[in-house]
Design a protein around this motif. Structure first.
Motif, PDB file in Angstrom:
ATOM      1  N   TRP A  71       1.298  10.089   4.878  1.00  0.00           N
ATOM      2  CA  TRP A  71       1.844   9.820   3.551  1.00  0.00           C
ATOM      3  C   TRP A  71       3.113  10.627   3.280  1.00  0.00           C
ATOM      4  CZ3 TRP A  71       2.227  14.063   0.353  1.00  0.00           C
ATOM      5  CH2 TRP A  71       1.492  15.178   0.725  1.00  0.00           C
ATOM      6  N   THR A 110       1.225   6.737  -6.832  1.00  0.00           N
ATOM      7  CA  THR A 110       0.106   7.617  -7.197  1.00  0.00           C
ATOM      8  C   THR A 110       0.445   9.085  -6.975  1.00  0.00           C
ATOM      9  OG1 THR A 110      -1.437   5.852  -6.553  1.00  0.00           O
ATOM     10  CG2 THR A 110      -2.333   8.073  -6.788  1.00  0.00           C
ATOM     11  N   ILE A 111       1.072   9.374  -5.842  1.00  0.00           N
ATOM     12  CA  ILE A 111       1.444  10.770  -5.554  1.00  0.00           C
ATOM     13  C   ILE A 111       2.458  11.272  -6.573  1.00  0.00           C
ATOM     14  CG2 ILE A 111       2.565  12.258  -3.862  1.00  0.00           C
ATOM     15  CD1 ILE A 111       1.385  10.483  -1.678  1.00  0.00           C
ATOM     16  N   LEU A 155       8.777   8.569   0.759  1.00  0.00           N
ATOM     17  CA  LEU A 155       8.271   9.340  -0.372  1.00  0.00           C
ATOM     18  C   LEU A 155       9.313  10.336  -0.865  1.00  0.00           C
ATOM     19  CD1 LEU A 155       5.969  10.250  -2.253  1.00  0.00           C
ATOM     20  CD2 LEU A 155       5.219  11.798  -0.424  1.00  0.00           C
ATOM     21  N   ARG A 190       0.685   4.053  -2.882  1.00  0.00           N
ATOM     22  CA  ARG A 190       0.433   5.450  -2.518  1.00  0.00           C
ATOM     23  C   ARG A 190       1.534   6.368  -3.054  1.00  0.00           C
ATOM     24  NH1 ARG A 190       0.255   4.731   2.516  1.00  0.00           N
ATOM     25  NH2 ARG A 190       2.387   5.301   3.020  1.00  0.00           N
ATOM     26  N   GLU A 191       2.789   5.966  -2.904  1.00  0.00           N
ATOM     27  CA  GLU A 191       3.889   6.790  -3.390  1.00  0.00           C
ATOM     28  C   GLU A 191       3.869   6.910  -4.907  1.00  0.00           C
ATOM     29  OE1 GLU A 191       7.535   5.274  -1.908  1.00  0.00           O
ATOM     30  OE2 GLU A 191       6.914   5.362   0.196  1.00  0.00           O
ATOM     31  N   HIS A 251       0.828  -1.205   0.000  1.00  0.00           N
ATOM     32  CA  HIS A 251       0.000   0.000   0.000  1.00  0.00           C
ATOM     33  C   HIS A 251       0.869   1.264   0.000  1.00  0.00           C
ATOM     34  CE1 HIS A 251      -3.703  -2.185   0.309  1.00  0.00           C
ATOM     35  NE2 HIS A 251      -3.412  -2.714   1.499  1.00  0.00           N
ATOM     36  N   SER A 252       2.002   1.196   0.684  1.00  0.00           N
ATOM     37  CA  SER A 252       2.905   2.342   0.687  1.00  0.00           C
ATOM     38  C   SER A 252       3.461   2.595  -0.709  1.00  0.00           C
ATOM     39  CB  SER A 252       4.047   2.106   1.681  1.00  0.00           C
ATOM     40  OG  SER A 252       4.988   3.157   1.631  1.00  0.00           O
TER      41      SER A 252
END
Length: 436
Positions: A99, A22-23, A104, A19-20, A15-16
């Motif tokens: 997040w 996507t960002i 990130l 998320r990274e 999931h991390s």
């Protein structure tokens, strides 16, 4: 229980990563859209014909937009890292900023490094050779022939550059193995080549920035409306209008055979019209814009320039007196562990302003140099070749900005493995960003 903990850790890591990714995609998409509109504003409209050249121009435009977006990301990453560090210190347990972590930041720096290499060594040379290619003689003309010629030129250029780098490394390093072997191409030669280009970028930045700091006052004076002290704008506009009418009558009275005089009068008439437009703009400006904005901007520029010079002088003095002030690579506090300034968030905001001011000054200084004066883009009248040159120049300057800012002591951020999320952070792909 150990199996459940392992599955849970794998899920969190997955999931991390999602998320990274996507960002990073959303941030780059925004930069790409902004860069596209900037390039479209300056690109020559006559290049938009509907034929084979239109496809080539479109591909070169996409590659140039990608490069400009990477340059903007490289400029924004350092301020983003600084502000992220202060936010993590201010709200360490806030759920909505989880997040924003060291993993990130490391991922963004690694992507910026990877894309900078890709644009500098692959995309921009491909765009330039593809734009200038016509296909080999004897082959059927078309996109495939131009792509084939471009690829051949890229291979020849790569062999030339690698040969130069190999010879240079052999001259520096007397080891026989390094002179006789090219097996460490990926591990040594490519990072060495990028380090040389980064060094050239730092030297160019050091050359452009002082020129830009002195030119910023002139540029802002041309963009802003100066106060009208002991000036009669109506009288100046009346005089310039009479001069314009006189030039127009002289131009209409000349015969078409006197080509030199006609061109000279047209040039003089254009200068008079430009001056008249500036005077009319000054007349239409409000009293607030004339008497408040211009002095405030000039005072702000003076303060920023003075602070920048003072910080650089203090850092140079510390380097000369105290050897412990030298940059120590990855040592020091990481993301979210300590504030970068004794003044906390205010000091970090000041550092961000100075970094942006440094970048703008370097760009102004770059275009102010006599050798690069022809690179200045013009609205709706810039060729794709000149756009490619501008994108490469800005990429080199933006890639060298974090290194020079760190060297001059404008920030003390360390992207090390001691960040608050070091257990999930990824190792850096290139060593030149580890100590930023």
């Amino acid at each position: 229980m150990d199996g459940q903990d392992e599955v849970s850790a794998r899920e969190q890591h997955f999931h991390s990563q999602v998320r990274e990714s996507t960002i990073c995609f959303l941030l780059f998409a925004v930069l790409y859209i902004v860069s596209y509109f900037i390039i479209r504003r300056y690109k020559r409209k006559s290049d938009e014909q509907e034929d084979e050249d239109a496809i080539v121009n479109r591909i070169s435009l996409c590659l140039s937009t990608f490069t400009l977006a990477v340059s903007a990301g490289a400029v924004l990453l350092l301020p983003f890292s600084i502000i992220s560090n202060e936010i993590l210190l201010s709200f360490p347990q806030n759920y909505y900023i989880q997040w924003l972590n060291g993993s990130l930041i490391h991922g963004l720096w690694n992507l910026a490094s990877l894309f900078s290499n890709l644009c500098l060594f692959v995309l921009m040379p491909f765009a330039f050779f593809f734009l200038e290619s016509e296909g080999f003689a004897g082959l059927k003309k078309g996109i495939r022939a131009r792509i084939l010629e471009t690829l051949v030129m890229l291979v020849l250029l790569a062999l030339l550059i690698l040969g130069i780098v190999w010879v240079a490394s052999a001259l520096v390093d007397k080891d026989a193995a390094s002179m006789e072997s090219l097996y460490d191409l990926w591990e040594f030669y490519l990072p060495y080549l990028y380090s040389c280009i980064s060094l050239m970028g730092c030297l160019l930045l050091l050359l452009c920035t002082p020129v830009g700091l002195s030119r910023m006052f002139t540029v802002m004076g041309q963009l802003l409306v100066k106060p009208t002290i002991l000036e009669d704008l109506d009288e100046q506009i009346y005089i310039i209008t009479l001069e314009e009418e006189a030039l127009q009558r002289r131009l209409n009275g000349l015969s078409s055979s006197v080509e030199y005089n006609i061109m000279e009068l047209e040039r003089e008439l254009e200068n008079v019209k430009t001056l008249k437009t500036k005077l009319e703009r000054r007349k239409k400006a409000s009293a607030w814009e004339r008497n408040l904005v211009y002095p405030a901007v000039m005072i702000l520029l003076l303060i920023e320039t003075s602070i920048s010079v003072l910080l650089v002088a203090c850092n140079i003095l510390c380097l000369l007196v105290d050897e412990t002030a030298m940059p120590k690579g990855t040592r020091g506090p990481g993301i979210g562990n300590a504030s970068l300034s004794a003044f906390g968030f205010v000091g970090a905001a000041l550092e961000i302003i100075l970094i942006f001011y440094l970048m703008v000054s370097s760009v102004v200084g770059f275009y102010s140099l006599r050798f690069f004066g022809n690179f200045i883009p013009k609205k709706d009248d810039t060729t794709m070749t000149k756009i490619i040159g501008n994108c490469v120049s800005i990429l080199v300057l933006s890639s060298a900005l974090p290194v020079m800012s760190r060297t001059l002591g404008l920030h003390k951020l360390h992207l090390s493995d001691t960040s608050r999320d070091s257990e999930t952070s990824k190792p850096s792909a290139n060593g030149h960003h580890k100590a930023l």
